[in-house]
Design an enzyme around this catalytic site. Structure first.
Site, short mmCIF file in Angstrom:
data_model
loop_
_atom_site.label_atom_id
_atom_site.label_comp_id
_atom_site.label_asym_id
_atom_site.label_seq_id
_atom_site.Cartn_x
_atom_site.Cartn_y
_atom_site.Cartn_z
CE LYS A 100 48.26 29.59 47.16
NZ LYS A 100 49.20 28.67 46.49
CE1 TYR A 332 29.50 43.75 22.89
CE2 TYR A 332 30.18 42.85 24.69
CZ TYR A 332 30.19 43.81 23.87
OH TYR A 332 30.42 45.09 24.33
#
Length: 446
Positions: A100, A332
């Protein structure tokens, strides 16, 4: 430390400054249509000699056009070996390799094929669309999908021989309708709630689900292939909750047999239970994480101790290298400032590619033969390394994680840095990062 496993393997210990073998440029072999990966050895981890570049790194000349700035390298031989190891541990139980989430980020189709080649006899996925994609790609064999909704294409799944989970009456009724529409019985695995608190029929609803399924089977609309559940705390070996769930599961199976059902397979175990809880293996085990060589019990044993080989390596090439003065703010918010004059290297991967922003100031990276930590905030497309005085140039390869046998961090190291689990680290690597494959024939890189 073996956790009930008959074979021991030494763990691989890595540390700062460990020797590393860097990977060479990706170059397809003559006459091949797929991507291959080579290796060149590094002679040392120290600074480059005067007038030369550091061993095992790129010299800064332009790369061949089309060379990716980052890639996830998948070792299919490792997946095959891991599945072989899981088959050995599982004993008489069959192995369902769970692919999956695009094969936990490794490539669903490629992982499924490698798992089958390694000895798995079943493939498992969460959603029906995943199952249908595997069938469309020509992946054969027994295939189970379990996270289903009323809006799924039940007709296509039944027609394709996909086996389906049913944890409530509505799912059995959907399977019946699909069986009538396509003219073949639906193959069902009935899911019982044993303590996870997620999917499956609760004890009060289990008798009704069994009755609905038994009547449908008697009518020829469905065939009840299995009974299954899922463990809540298998990654905590010895937790009493596991024993309680095993007992509840046995009771639910006994009730199913009293209702006239004769399931072929009983299954409860994920990776952790497959490796550490023999009494939960029953007829079939469903390993996911361990297929890809990562430990489901990282606080107890690493991959090598469990006989597993991590299959994914995430690498990138420096996009920029520059000298900056002491006190220079980085990324940042300037959460990081340089302590002295230093070299900053820009890595062209960010949280849009799956690098967790929570690993800002903490994520480990191997660059220029040494371990470094993400400097400042991880951005959408990039992050920065403070390389100190280590020689570096644009185009040099950095390794975010890999098997660890060359001194690089592992996915579990990133999981610790981001306060998460290794499952999330590998599955979140995004589609912008191309996958390349080694260790076997595949349909091609993507």
């Amino acid at each position: 430390m073996t956790f009930g496993i008959p074979r021991e393997a030494e763990s691989v210990e890595t540390g700062h400054g460990a020797a590393v073998t860097t990977m060479a440029d990706v170059r397809p072999p003559a006459g091949s249509g797929r991507t291959a990966v080579g290796h060149t050895p590094a002679a040392s981890t120290g600074p480059a000699p005067a007038g030369g570049s550091a061993p095992g790194r790129h010299s800064g000349e332009p790369h061949r056009p089309g060379t990716p700035h980052a890639q996830a390298r998948i070792d299919l031989a490792a997946i095959r070996a891991n599945v072989g190891r899981l088959c050995e541990v599982a004993g008489s139980a069959e192995v369902m390799a769970v692919v999956k989430a695009d094969g936990y980020g490794h490539g669903m189709v490629e992982a499924a094929r490698a798992a089958l080649a390694g000895g798995a006899t079943w493939i498992g996925v969460a959603g029906m669309r995943e199952a249908l994609a595997l069938r469309a790609a020509g992946v054969p064999g027994r295939l189970l999908a379990w996270l289903l909704t009323p809006g799924d294409d039940w007709n296509a799944a039944v027609a394709s021989g996909v086996e389906l989970s049913a944890g409530a009456d509505w799912a059995v009724r959907a399977a019946i309708r699909a069986a009538h529409a396509v003219g073949r019985p639906a193959r069902l695995h009935l899911e019982v709630e044993t303590g996870l608190g997620r999917g499956g029929a609760c004890p009060g609803d289990w008798p009704g689900l069994l009755d609905t399924a038994a009547r449908a089977e008697a009518a020829g609309s469905v065939h009840v292939v299995g009974v299954w559940s899922h463990l809540a705390r298998a990654d905590e070996p010895g937790h009493p909750g596991c024993d309680r769930q095993v007992a509840h599961f046995r009771s639910a199976v006994a009730r199913a047999r009293r209702a006239g059902l004769t399931p072929e397979v009983l299954h409860l175990s994920n990776s952790a239970a497959t490796l550490t809880l023999p009494e939960a293996r029953f007829d079939l085990v469903r390993p996911g994480l361990a297929v890809y060589g990562l430990s489901p019990v990282p606080d107890r044993a690493g991959p090598a101790e469990l006989g597993l080989q991590p299959a994914m390596s995430l690498t990138a090439r420096l996009a920029s290298v520059k000298r900056v003065p002491a006190g220079h703010g980085v990324s940042y918010g300037h959460r990081y400032r340089t302590a002295r004059e230093t070299t900053l290297g820009l890595v062209p991967l960010g949280y849009a590619d799956g690098v967790p922003r929570h690993a800002s100031q903490a994520g480990p990276v191997l660059a220029a033969g040494r371990r470094h930590t993400v400097a400042g905030t991880v951005c959408m497309d990039q992050f920065v390394l403070d390389l100190g005085d280590v020689p570096a140039a644009p185009g040099d390869e950095v390794v975010l994680f890999g098997p660890g046998d060359r001194g690089e961090p592992g996915a579990q190291d990133w999981a610790r840095a981001a306060h998460t689990i290794s499952h999330e680290i590998v599955t979140r690597i995004g589609a912008r990062v191309p996958r390349t494959y080694t260790g076997g024939t595949v349909s091609g890189a993507r």
